[in-house]
Design a protein around this motif. Structure first.
Motif, short mmCIF file in Angstrom:
data_model
loop_
_atom_site.label_atom_id
_atom_site.label_comp_id
_atom_site.label_asym_id
_atom_site.label_seq_id
_atom_site.Cartn_x
_atom_site.Cartn_y
_atom_site.Cartn_z
N ALA A 79 13.75 -55.73 40.53
CA ALA A 79 12.35 -55.29 40.58
C ALA A 79 12.24 -53.88 41.16
N MET A 80 13.06 -53.59 42.18
CA MET A 80 13.04 -52.27 42.79
C MET A 80 13.49 -51.20 41.81
N VAL A 81 14.59 -51.46 41.09
CA VAL A 81 15.11 -50.48 40.12
C VAL A 81 14.11 -50.29 38.99
N GLN A 82 13.51 -51.39 38.55
CA GLN A 82 12.48 -51.28 37.51
C GLN A 82 11.32 -50.43 37.98
N ALA A 83 10.91 -50.62 39.24
CA ALA A 83 9.80 -49.84 39.80
C ALA A 83 10.13 -48.35 39.83
N ALA A 84 11.40 -48.04 40.12
CA ALA A 84 11.81 -46.64 40.17
C ALA A 84 11.69 -45.99 38.79
N TRP A 85 12.20 -46.64 37.76
CA TRP A 85 12.14 -46.06 36.43
C TRP A 85 10.71 -46.00 35.91
N GLU A 86 9.90 -47.01 36.21
CA GLU A 86 8.52 -46.98 35.77
C GLU A 86 7.76 -45.85 36.46
N GLY A 87 8.16 -45.51 37.70
CA GLY A 87 7.52 -44.42 38.41
C GLY A 87 7.73 -43.08 37.74
N ALA A 88 8.81 -42.97 36.98
CA ALA A 88 9.12 -41.70 36.32
C ALA A 88 8.46 -41.57 34.95
N GLU A 89 7.95 -42.68 34.43
CA GLU A 89 7.34 -42.65 33.10
C GLU A 89 6.05 -41.81 33.13
N GLY A 90 5.97 -40.86 32.24
CA GLY A 90 4.77 -40.05 32.13
C GLY A 90 4.61 -38.99 33.19
N ALA A 91 5.62 -38.80 34.04
CA ALA A 91 5.52 -37.79 35.10
C ALA A 91 5.56 -36.39 34.49
N ASP A 92 4.88 -35.46 35.13
CA ASP A 92 4.89 -34.07 34.67
C ASP A 92 6.17 -33.35 35.08
N ALA A 93 6.83 -33.86 36.11
CA ALA A 93 8.12 -33.32 36.54
C ALA A 93 8.92 -34.46 37.16
N THR A 94 10.21 -34.45 36.92
CA THR A 94 11.10 -35.46 37.49
C THR A 94 12.17 -34.76 38.32
N LEU A 95 12.29 -35.16 39.57
CA LEU A 95 13.33 -34.63 40.44
C LEU A 95 14.44 -35.67 40.57
N LEU A 96 15.68 -35.22 40.47
CA LEU A 96 16.81 -36.09 40.82
C LEU A 96 17.37 -35.55 42.12
N LEU A 97 17.17 -36.31 43.19
CA LEU A 97 17.65 -35.91 44.51
C LEU A 97 19.05 -36.46 44.71
N VAL A 98 19.97 -35.58 45.08
CA VAL A 98 21.37 -35.95 45.23
C VAL A 98 21.82 -35.71 46.66
N ASP A 99 22.45 -36.70 47.26
CA ASP A 99 23.08 -36.54 48.57
C ASP A 99 24.36 -35.73 48.33
N ALA A 100 24.26 -34.42 48.48
CA ALA A 100 25.36 -33.52 48.12
C ALA A 100 26.65 -33.82 48.88
N PRO A 101 26.63 -33.95 50.22
CA PRO A 101 27.87 -34.23 50.95
C PRO A 101 28.53 -35.53 50.51
N ALA A 102 27.72 -36.57 50.25
CA ALA A 102 28.28 -37.85 49.82
C ALA A 102 28.94 -37.71 48.45
N TYR A 103 28.27 -36.99 47.55
CA TYR A 103 28.81 -36.84 46.20
C TYR A 103 30.13 -36.07 46.23
N VAL A 104 30.19 -35.01 47.03
CA VAL A 104 31.41 -34.22 47.12
C VAL A 104 32.55 -35.04 47.72
N SER A 105 32.26 -35.77 48.80
CA SER A 105 33.32 -36.57 49.44
C SER A 105 33.78 -37.69 48.53
#
Length: 319
Positions: A79-105
């Protein structure tokens, strides 16, 4: 005397996506300029979509703080993941926030644990955006905790996916780079009337926000897996004879052993949690709050989709 021309306003919706603990709630609170989402160091703190509202000049920005997107296991997770994707539907802008240090490590040999899961979840989101043919703004977060060379390499690597239209490097916690991101978003918003009153900061109800405040204090106080096995429901919202607010909440856990941990020895843990929650509610609501907490066992509540509506979720996940 000629009438003044009506001011030309702009308004748009900005969906903030990301893996758990990427810093989405911290960023939304920063951009709104007030606390509209709870924040802890534990992943999957945000469970429902929260709209934070900011007015800058003639432009209203409606930020949607979504739950972290990850590989779901429980009905609640789906339900949480579904809520996240539904929140992006029809948005005028979508941000993908990335934890940069975690991704690099996570890219280092032998990497495992939270960093690896964060990178895998981020890659999963990028793949989904690519499949949907949706463009997003790449926002690399927590840049104050890492050197520039690997950060630039990460930006280049992620931009090679072809998903991103723009890239920003920020520290949501420290406020670095967030003004440039905000300026970009302001320029992207379409003309149109405001969706909310100018003085409204969030669409979350006071009752639900009160439950979220208490859940935040539980997350901060408890350890290991207990926070993920509990939920808070505001069941009473009345006035005393003096006109002061009386709030009654129930903390639901899944097992008797968890109830004992939440209560603590001689009730000390729940008393400390209640005190911290009451003080924050008093500050947020601007009035005296009397908070009464009760702890009850409800087995497998996280599999009961019908209860999610009270948490700000829409109930049964789509198959």
């Amino acid at each position: 005397m000629a009438e003044a021309e009506p001011k030309q306003t702009r308004c748009g919706v900005v969906a903030v996506l990301g893996a758990p603990n990427a810093g989405k709630s911290t960023l939304v609170n920063r951009l709104v300029g007030a606390k509209v989402s709870i924040v802890t160091q534990k992943v999957q703190t945000t469970r429902a979509r929260v709209r934070g509202i900011a007015v800058k000049g003639e432009t209203q920005l409606v930020y949607i703080d979504t739950p972290g997107i990850f590989a779901p296991r429980r009905t609640l997770d789906r339900a949480m993941v579904q809520a996240a994707w539904e929140g992006a539907e029809g948005a005028d802008a979508t941000l993908l926030l990335v934890d940069a240090p975690a991704y690099v490590s996570a890219s280092q040999e032998g990497a495992k644990g939270a960093a690896r899961r964060s990178a895998e979840d981020t890659d999963r989101i990028i793949d989904a955006l690519k499949e949907q043919g949706r463009k997003a703004v790449l926002v690399l977060n927590k840049i104050d905790t890492m050197p520039a060379p690997p950060l630039l390499e990460l930006a280049q690597r992620l931009n090679e996916t072809g998903v991103f239209s723009d890239t920003f490097m920020i520290s949501a916690d420290k406020g670095r780079g967030t003004e440039d991101l905000e300026k970009h978003l302001l320029a992207e918003m379409p003309e149109g009337p405001f969706l909310y009153p100018e003085d409204q900061l969030s669409d979350i109800s006071d009752r639900l926000m009160a439950a979220e405040v208490t859940r935040e204090k539980l997350f901060l106080r408890l350890h290991q897996e207990v926070p993920y096995s509990l939920t808070v429901e505001t069941e009473g919202w009345t006035r005393t004879k003096k006109g002061e607010l009386r709030v009654e909440q129930v903390v639901y856990v899944e097992r008797d052993s968890q109830k004992a941990l939440v209560l603590g020895q001689k009730g000390r843990t729940i008393a400390a949690i209640g005190k911290a929650a009451r003080e924050e509610m008093t500050e947020l609501l601007g009035e005296t709050v009397h908070l009464f907490l009760f702890v009850k066992v409800r087995e497998d509540w996280a599999q009961d989709a019908e209860r999610f509506r009270g948490m700000g979720l829409e109930g049964l996940p789509k198959s």
